[in-house]
Design a protein around this motif. Sequence first.
Motif, short mmCIF file in Angstrom:
data_model
loop_
_atom_site.label_atom_id
_atom_site.label_comp_id
_atom_site.label_asym_id
_atom_site.label_seq_id
_atom_site.Cartn_x
_atom_site.Cartn_y
_atom_site.Cartn_z
N TYR A 160 -6.41 11.10 7.90
CA TYR A 160 -5.50 11.82 8.23
C TYR A 160 -6.10 13.43 8.24
CZ TYR A 160 -3.31 15.79 5.72
OH TYR A 160 -3.02 17.03 5.09
N ARG A 199 -8.05 13.46 11.78
CA ARG A 199 -6.97 13.30 12.76
C ARG A 199 -6.55 14.99 13.11
NH1 ARG A 199 -3.36 10.35 15.89
NH2 ARG A 199 -1.36 11.42 16.35
N GLN A 233 6.30 9.19 5.86
CA GLN A 233 5.11 10.31 5.45
C GLN A 233 4.27 9.50 4.58
OE1 GLN A 233 7.10 13.76 4.43
NE2 GLN A 233 7.52 12.88 2.32
N GLU A 287 3.19 6.54 4.65
CA GLU A 287 2.30 5.80 5.30
C GLU A 287 1.45 6.48 6.31
OE1 GLU A 287 2.41 2.20 5.82
OE2 GLU A 287 3.71 2.45 4.06
N TYR A 288 1.76 7.75 6.44
CA TYR A 288 0.87 8.81 7.44
C TYR A 288 -0.17 9.27 6.57
CZ TYR A 288 -0.23 12.83 10.36
OH TYR A 288 -0.97 13.68 11.21
N TYR A 289 0.26 9.88 5.32
CA TYR A 289 -0.74 10.56 4.57
C TYR A 289 -1.57 9.80 3.40
CZ TYR A 289 1.40 15.10 5.69
OH TYR A 289 1.60 16.33 6.44
N PHE A 314 -0.30 6.46 12.27
CA PHE A 314 -0.19 7.59 13.17
C PHE A 314 0.69 7.05 14.21
CE2 PHE A 314 -4.67 8.36 11.27
CZ PHE A 314 -4.22 9.29 10.06
N SER A 370 1.51 12.10 20.40
CA SER A 370 1.97 13.40 19.73
C SER A 370 3.09 14.12 20.33
CB SER A 370 0.60 14.11 19.95
OG SER A 370 -0.70 13.60 18.96
N LEU A 378 7.40 9.36 13.00
CA LEU A 378 5.98 9.56 12.72
C LEU A 378 5.37 10.87 13.45
CD1 LEU A 378 4.62 5.99 12.76
CD2 LEU A 378 4.31 7.64 10.90
N GLN A 379 5.74 11.06 14.72
CA GLN A 379 5.55 12.22 15.79
C GLN A 379 5.88 13.48 14.96
OE1 GLN A 379 6.63 11.92 19.56
NE2 GLN A 379 6.16 9.99 20.06
N ASP A 428 3.51 14.16 12.12
CA ASP A 428 2.12 14.48 12.64
C ASP A 428 2.11 16.08 13.30
OD1 ASP A 428 -0.37 13.67 13.77
OD2 ASP A 428 0.30 14.06 15.67
#
Length: 395
Positions: free
Chosen positions: A68, A71, A115, A117-119, A124, A128, A165-166, A169
């Motif tokens: 993360y 990214r 979030q 899952e993302y962090y 991702f 974007s 997710l976007q 991000d």
Amino acid sequence: MREYDINKKLVSNIEISDEMKQDIITNVKNGKRTSDKRFRYSSALMVLCIVGAIVISGGSASAAYFSYKNRVENMSQEEQEGYQEVLEADDYYTCGDSMTRELTKAEKKKLIKLQDEYYKNGVFPEESVALLDKLSELKPGQLAYVAEDNKLHLPEAEMTDEQILQFIDYQAKYTYTIEKSVEETEPETEASEEVDEVKASEAENAEVNSEADTVALLDFSLDVSSGDKEVLKAQLKELIKDIYGEELDETWSFYVNGGKWSEDDDLGEAGDSYTITWAESDAPDAKTYVIDIPMNEDGNWIINKYGLEVFVDAEDYTWDEAQKYLDQGETAVKDFAREKLGLGEPDKIDYHEFQGECAWVIYKLHYGDKSVSISWVISTGDITTILGKNLMETE
């Protein structure tokens, strides 16, 4: 147990060294760094000069964390410039004002799951968020920022998992842009010289005091011994478990922040405290527990939990509507004070009458010349904040 005693099992055995209790934080300036970015950039919090952070992570950072960070730190030049323009145009007081609509409850619940899952897991979005110049460029159903009206445009329909997710991000990249901007614009002042002096001192004393863990942050350093860290970490995890019923694992981040508010002539010593924070992730609205330990006997203990997950099911009420639930809330906070804090029957109970709409009621329970305030969420019955003065002691 005396009627007015706080439960000793919960709080009185939180031990910190005299050095930590007496630490004096000097040269406090607005905007100085703290390790927990949720406290860095809100204008309301910046005024409080939350400074002097020690990061005590639960273990080595996960591969997903580095993924993360990699990214956001490696955006293309075009994307970096785009987010910098978003930052420069940001004149909003709240996040909601910067979007074309609020997230729905269903979207918020998706966000809570995604979030993580993302962090934590490095999941991702495939694309974007688009950074557009003109409204005419915006496509139907698109999630995009448009410079022309300085808004993040959310689709009218409920967002898909990909769009959520976007959105996450976008928040992460924007937060990183703020961090980078602050780091690049902080002036080279005598604070920098003090850091060099601290580093030199640390080098000289490294062999003498190998047990100390010191992190220099710009204009001062805050020393927390390894013993203090381990005691705080273990006992406050137990405190959170006892009060809120949640066991925190090693994936949660642990921060210790020192605040010497009495450095401001307008503030008294009662506000001087150490703030201990447990954060579930780096997400701006991650579930978070915060405990304020006062540096002197006149200060307030504060035990608090917040974050999107805590309030996602909370409904707002007007004061007229909330009054229907006052008796129910009074019973709940009295039971909580007795079962969790070891307090007896209060002499009297006051409550704070709010203006507009609010999701909770704050009850103030009086015990002789002492008191404890407890926030009760009307629609969920949840207790979020406990504040007490001279009720809790540290040894």
